[in-house]
Design an enzyme around this catalytic site. Structure first.
Site, short mmCIF file in Angstrom:
data_model
loop_
_atom_site.label_atom_id
_atom_site.label_comp_id
_atom_site.label_asym_id
_atom_site.label_seq_id
_atom_site.Cartn_x
_atom_site.Cartn_y
_atom_site.Cartn_z
N SER A 113 7.42 -1.82 -2.56
CA SER A 113 6.22 -2.53 -2.99
C SER A 113 6.09 -2.48 -4.50
O SER A 113 6.18 -1.41 -5.11
CB SER A 113 4.97 -1.91 -2.35
OG SER A 113 3.80 -2.50 -2.88
N SER A 114 5.84 -3.64 -5.09
CA SER A 114 5.59 -3.69 -6.54
C SER A 114 4.24 -3.07 -6.88
O SER A 114 3.98 -2.76 -8.05
CB SER A 114 5.62 -5.14 -7.03
OG SER A 114 4.56 -5.89 -6.45
N GLN A 115 3.39 -2.86 -5.87
CA GLN A 115 2.07 -2.27 -6.15
C GLN A 115 2.19 -0.84 -6.68
O GLN A 115 1.31 -0.38 -7.42
CB GLN A 115 1.20 -2.29 -4.89
CG GLN A 115 0.74 -3.68 -4.50
CD GLN A 115 -0.06 -3.69 -3.22
OE1 GLN A 115 -0.32 -2.65 -2.62
NE2 GLN A 115 -0.44 -4.88 -2.77
N SER A 117 9.28 -8.15 -5.54
CA SER A 117 8.12 -8.97 -5.91
C SER A 117 7.77 -8.85 -7.39
O SER A 117 6.62 -8.65 -7.78
CB SER A 117 6.90 -8.60 -5.04
OG SER A 117 7.18 -8.75 -3.67
N ARG A 132 -6.75 -6.39 -9.45
CA ARG A 132 -6.36 -5.89 -10.76
C ARG A 132 -7.53 -5.97 -11.73
O ARG A 132 -7.75 -5.05 -12.54
CB ARG A 132 -5.16 -6.69 -11.28
CG ARG A 132 -3.85 -6.35 -10.59
CD ARG A 132 -2.81 -7.45 -10.77
NE ARG A 132 -1.52 -7.07 -10.20
CZ ARG A 132 -1.23 -7.09 -8.90
NH1 ARG A 132 -2.17 -7.44 -8.02
NH2 ARG A 132 -0.03 -6.74 -8.46
N LYS A 156 -9.75 -10.69 5.89
CA LYS A 156 -9.12 -9.80 4.91
C LYS A 156 -8.99 -10.49 3.55
O LYS A 156 -9.22 -9.87 2.51
CB LYS A 156 -7.75 -9.36 5.42
CG LYS A 156 -6.98 -8.45 4.47
CD LYS A 156 -5.67 -8.01 5.09
CE LYS A 156 -4.81 -7.21 4.13
NZ LYS A 156 -5.39 -5.91 3.80
N ARG A 216 1.07 2.30 6.41
CA ARG A 216 1.83 1.73 5.30
C ARG A 216 2.21 2.81 4.28
O ARG A 216 1.44 3.73 4.02
CB ARG A 216 1.04 0.59 4.64
CG ARG A 216 0.77 -0.54 5.62
CD ARG A 216 -0.01 -1.67 4.99
NE ARG A 216 0.77 -2.37 3.98
CZ ARG A 216 0.33 -3.44 3.32
NH1 ARG A 216 -0.89 -3.91 3.57
NH2 ARG A 216 1.08 -4.03 2.42
N ASP A 241 5.35 -12.86 0.26
CA ASP A 241 4.11 -13.09 1.00
C ASP A 241 4.06 -14.48 1.62
O ASP A 241 3.28 -14.73 2.53
CB ASP A 241 2.88 -12.88 0.10
CG ASP A 241 2.44 -11.42 0.06
OD1 ASP A 241 2.97 -10.61 0.85
OD2 ASP A 241 1.58 -11.09 -0.77
#
Length: 417
Positions: free
Chosen positions: A155-157, A182, A15, A394, A109, A296
């Site tokens: 996904s909150s993304q 999330s 972010r 990762k 994904r 997660d």
């Protein structure tokens, strides 16, 4: 009392990189995470023409409120979901033609809800192969803004990407969310946006973001709470004690809530202003827990669940099926390899008590969180190995060394088995 130095948060670093690139001026990020995901994000910014200086403990980013410095770019997002979802959104606010692709794992994904929302906002976005998946191409001409509806149940993304875009639009955004998983990660986003000078607030199910851009700043990245979960779980499992400095009552990350799960299971937990300590008591109780907001850390709990005195049931974690792998089934398969009885449903997993007596090779599915979670179980079960131990790069390239050091520290506090 082992003190564990946890690297910077992946979520916060990603972010911060977006915010720094979009801000007016030069931003310094202090102690950002250096891992495959965050390096991939930084290199993606460079491909888009942003200047990114990476010293060991601080990164400096020259912001460009007007968008990418190049009018054409081909960006490879590696395995990084934040890279693959945030960078196309950043590029949409600029002017040019930008192509984004990713690894085979990331191509699988989903992206469709974010793609639909961007198209609803007038963005010219084309998926070149499978609809709703990478690779994709954006012909960017800025974003006017306005009202948009988003399903962030996978996904909150998706919501974070749109929120980050909001101040870069000409009229601002009103994002109405029909489902959200999330949610604490969204709270990280809005807090960080405010730190960079943005005006964002929530009205019921609608997030309102004003136009006006971002201001450059110096931003310190706190330690990664998801990564800390493995070390906290190790203390609870082995009857020892672990302290993580830098994560305390003011932490942004909701995943620190994992220590409350350990408390319910019998561990002692002390959350101070600038650190958190977990002490194992020799007792791990079974429980039923909703982990929708801290999903997660679901694999962390799953890996220590067999050592509890009763069944452990984890609920409302359907979104873990569309992470780096299907984490519900990955945890179930590996626990069964260790002789543990497990059942799963669409959004839950239930693990029966039964301490494994012999190890097995853990099938990682290339997922860093599967490796790190089952490394915790390895503190009590000899002979656990991994088919791909290196996939921890990762998010935490030094994980195995750090965990070995923790094991040595614990040996001085009493047996870990």
């Amino acid at each position: 009392m082992p003190l564990v130095d946890i690297p910077g948060s992946k979520s916060i670093t990603a972010r911060a990189l977006f915010l720094a690139a979009a801000a007016d001026g030069v931003t310094t990020l202090v102690r950002p995470l250096r891992s495959d995901d965050t390096e991939g994000f930084a290199e993606g910014l460079v491909r888009l023409g942003y200047r990114v200086g990476r010293a060991p403990d601080a990164w400096r980013i020259d912001g460009r409120p007007q968008g990418p410095a190049v009018t054409e770019a081909d960006v490879y997002c590696r395995d990084g979901a934040t890279t693959a979802r945030f960078l196309p959104t950043l590029a949409a606010a600029g002017h040019g033609t930008y192509r984004f692709d990713a690894s085979a794992q990331m191509r699988r994904r989903p992206l469709a809800p974010l793609s639909r929302a961007l198209r609803d906002l007038g963005v010219d976005l084309v998926h070149e192969q499978a609809e709703g998946h990478h690779p994709l191409r954006i012909a960017a001409n800025g974003v006017t803004g306005g009202d948009v509806t988003l399903d962030a149940g996978q996904s909150s993304q998706y919501l974070t990407a749109l929120l980050l875009l909001g101040p870069l639009t000409r009229e601002g955004l009103r994002i109405t969310v029909t489902d959200l998983v999330s949610e604490p990660y969204v709270e990280i986003t809005t807090a960080m946006m405010a730190a960079f000078g943005a005006d964002v607030h929530r009205e019921g199910d609608t997030y309102v973001v004003a136009p006006g851009g971002y201001r450059a700043t110096t931003y310190a990245v706190e330690p990664d709470a998801s990564t800390a979960s493995y070390f906290f779980a190790a203390a609870a499992l082995t009857g020892t004690e672990v302290t993580v400095p830098g994560l305390g009552t003011g932490a942004l990350q909701g995943d620190l809530g994992f220590v409350d799960v350990l408390r319910r299971m019998g561990a002692r937990v002390d959350v101070a202003e600038d650190r958190t300590t977990v002490s194992g008591t020799g007792e791990l109780r079974g429980l039923t827990v909703n982990m929708r907001d801290i999903s997660d850390t679901m694999p962390t709990l799953a890996a220590i669940a067999p050592f509890a005195s009763g069944p452990v049931r984890i609920e409302d974690v359907a979104n873990t099926r569309v992470k780096e792998c299907d984490r519900l089934e990955a945890c179930a398969e590996n626990l069964r390899r260790l002789g543990v009885r497990v059942t799963t449903g669409p959004d839950w997993i239930e693990i029966e008590p039964g301490v494994p007596t012999t190890g097995a090779e853990v099938k990682t599915f290339g997922d860093h969180r599967i490796v790190m979670s089952f490394a915790v179980a390895g503190l009590r079960v000899p002979g656990i190995t991994f088919d791909d131990p290196g996939c921890v790069r990762k998010t935490f390239p030094g994980f195995h060394d750090a965990f070995a050091e923790l094991r040595r520290g614990m040996s001085g506090m009493g047996p870990v088995n």
